[in-house]
Design a protein around this motif. Structure first.
Motif, PDB file in Angstrom:
ATOM      1  N   ALA A  11       0.170 -15.524  75.374  1.00 54.30           N
ATOM      2  CA  ALA A  11      -0.023 -14.770  74.741  1.00 54.30           C
ATOM      3  C   ALA A  11       1.086 -13.571  74.298  1.00 54.30           C
ATOM      4  CB  ALA A  11      -0.862 -13.367  75.616  1.00 54.30           C
ATOM      5  N   ARG A  12       2.120 -13.342  74.568  1.00 51.89           N
ATOM      6  CA  ARG A  12       2.862 -12.946  74.150  1.00 51.89           C
ATOM      7  C   ARG A  12       3.377 -13.418  72.618  1.00 51.89           C
ATOM      8  NH1 ARG A  12       8.428 -11.641  77.848  1.00 51.89           N
ATOM      9  NH2 ARG A  12       7.773  -9.446  77.306  1.00 51.89           N
ATOM     10  N   HIS A  13       3.715 -14.624  72.570  1.00 49.56           N
ATOM     11  CA  HIS A  13       3.617 -15.235  71.168  1.00 49.56           C
ATOM     12  C   HIS A  13       2.161 -15.703  70.141  1.00 49.56           C
ATOM     13  CE1 HIS A  13       7.374 -15.452  73.547  1.00 49.56           C
ATOM     14  NE2 HIS A  13       7.864 -15.341  72.959  1.00 49.56           N
ATOM     15  N   HIS A  27       0.792 -13.656  69.677  1.00 48.28           N
ATOM     16  CA  HIS A  27       0.352 -12.234  68.117  1.00 48.28           C
ATOM     17  C   HIS A  27       0.761 -12.214  67.596  1.00 48.28           C
ATOM     18  CE1 HIS A  27      -2.386 -10.066  70.405  1.00 48.28           C
ATOM     19  NE2 HIS A  27      -1.118 -10.155  72.090  1.00 48.28           N
TER      20      HIS A  27
END
Lengths: 345, 345
Positions: A225-227, A229
């Motif tokens: 998820a961190r990347h 976005h």
């Protein structure tokens, strides 16, 4: 570093793997000393040769001892090994960390082994940025294997594993309560599991637990998820052969050196899998994307905060007086920083 | 959220502490749903009333059970309590987390208790940004006490403790090897220590270890490095009475409820200390600075990556082809993003 001549000389000496030069370059990078960015630019073209192994897992699982044994196993295969130990440092922790490191000191006289604790906590870019830069130094210096060992088990440490080609997650039997939750968090990043202290009660049930979790987890995975976005992540979703890697579980007793060869072979099997041009493409692009965005975000934040220092200080006073809020202040700060967007007709 | 009218209605209902509105606002914030920033701006003026307690510590120390007991202790004092549990989530972890949460469900029917897991891992701003926003929602909703519980023990989790007025670090006896290192890392953030499972062997030696580390640590402290580099931190170095807070150590047996009143009293003592206008000034400004910079950095990264998405994708391809490096690419990306600096005559 003073002057370009010195910087060039340092690069040359790092490429020749002179231990003092490697240590100096790592320190310059870790301290963000003047010229560190130029140094990294100069070293980067010489990177890409090292195979990077991340070692993470629950505290007390015996990671340091296992890493020590892995060094031995790779040396027996005539491969050179650089180790970055990422510690949750503090001014007071010298003793504890030192204790861990001492275990590895039996490799001290071996020029093909280089071990360094990453002492700096809390750069803007987090551990991940520092660890990434330090890996590049070791990679450029020509180490065949680079091991990144983390002590904590938080988001930041999981992030560090994104820098690795293969991530080994070390567990130990019967570690208590909310290990369950941590297990779940690291399941996604694990490419190889080591159940260490395998002579202890509960080792088999830990293995069974992991098998169950792996079986449950074999469903289509989203990007982290961190990347997910970020725009850049979109570039990583093409390729990929589609077949999944199932993390093998290796039982080890690091204190006796048992299971270490099997562990190194399991890492080797994942390496075979990941270097396949088709299958590994996704992971390689994700790794590059993580790296670029980590460097980009830290540099952007540092540069922005330098430029806006007085405005930030003023905003803080206003927020403290409850005349402003962090969200509105942020909008204003960013508005004064970025070039206006082109109006599209 | 659709339309301004709805957003305003939601704000009103959060301020009245309607559970469904609070849950909805927290979800909107955590999901970065459209309008989340406007929602936070509207809620912010109503924050500042809650006392925020961070609970962190080694895995398996029994944090969830202890938090459950703390809720009971505050309710017995007629204070309302909101809890944010920060979990290292994953698509697979539902079960484990749920297990933890279930323990707290005995407060389910109590309208003055609100418990929510922060499920979203990996926002750009890290756990810290999400947790900060969610705390604001609970604060605006009028909860007297807000408890932030973390599961991991990494840098990111330690960061979350910066959001707290008082940080409680929970340890358990005999948790093994590299706990030493983690202890050292959390010593700096601990304002109260709880040695839980105090009926187990080794509890007294854990207390002694902590006492020793605290004694060693009583030297002038630097600001946390992560923010020490920032310009804003400079604004926080004035004030402060100079006298140090020494973290008390409280023995607890959460499973039996023993020591919990003492723990709550220790937190109260730190609260007394920290609300002092002189003494607490440093910590308050540091907290605000952390908050502003966390929001600023995430928003800046998000906005920048949106604008630069195609350039980032191009850079990645060039880096993958080894025609570029992340450091040079970063310089170019930032160059095209920021307004030129004024030349000072």
């Amino acid at each position: 570093m003073s002057g370009e001549a010195t910087a060039e000389a340092l690069v040359d000496r790092v490429l020749k793997r002179e231990p003092r030069a490697v240590a100096r370059a790592m320190r310059a990078v870790d301290d963000r000393a003047s010229g560190f960015s130029a140094l990294l630019k100069a070293l980067y073209p010489h990177t890409g040769g090292a195979y990077v192994i991340g070692v993470t897992g629950t505290p007390g699982a015996g990671k340091s001892t296992l890493v020590d044994r892995m060094i031995g196993a790779y040396r027996a295969r005539d491969l050179s090994v650089g180790v970055v130990a990422v510690d949750p440092t503090s001014p007071f922790s010298g003793g504890a960390i030192l204790g861990d490191r001492i275990r590895m000191q039996r490799h001290f006289l071996d020029a093909d082994v280089f071990i360094r604790s990453l002492a700096t906590r809390g750069h803007l870019g987090g551990l991940s940025r520092s660890a990434g830069d330090v890996i590049h130094v070791l990679d450029a210096a020509g180490f065949d294997i680079v091991i990144v060992e983390t002590v904590g088990v938080g988001q930041d440490e999981l992030d560090v594993t994104q820098l690795a080609h293969t991530t080994v997650v070390v567990m130990a039997p019967g570690m208590g309560d909310d290990i369950q939750a941590i297990k779940a968090g690291i399941l996604e990043v694990a490419e190889v599991f080591a159940v260490n202290k395998a002579d202890r009660d509960g080792a088999d049930s830990t293995v069974r637990d992991l098998q169950q979790m792996i079986a449950l987890g074999r469903q289509p995975r989203a990007l982290p998820a961190r990347h997910g976005h970020s725009a850049a992540a979109a570039a990583t979703t093409h390729g990929g052969g589609g077949d999944e890697w199932t993390p093998p579980i290796v039982k080890t007793i690091a204190s006796k050196g048992e299971g270490v060869d099997e562990l190194v072979e399991a890492v080797g099997a994942h390496r075979e899998w990941v270097v396949d041009p088709e299958r590994g493409a996704d992971k390689r692009m994700r790794r590059l994307s993580h790296e670029l965005l980590t460097v980009f975000r830290e540099t952007l934040a540092r540069e922005s905060e330098r430029r806006l220092s007085s405005q930030i200080a003023e905003s803080l006073v206003a927020i403290a007086a409850r005349e402003d809020d962090p969200y509105s202040a942020t909008d204003r700060l960013i508005g004064s920083l970025l070039v206006p967007e082109e109006v599209r007709p």
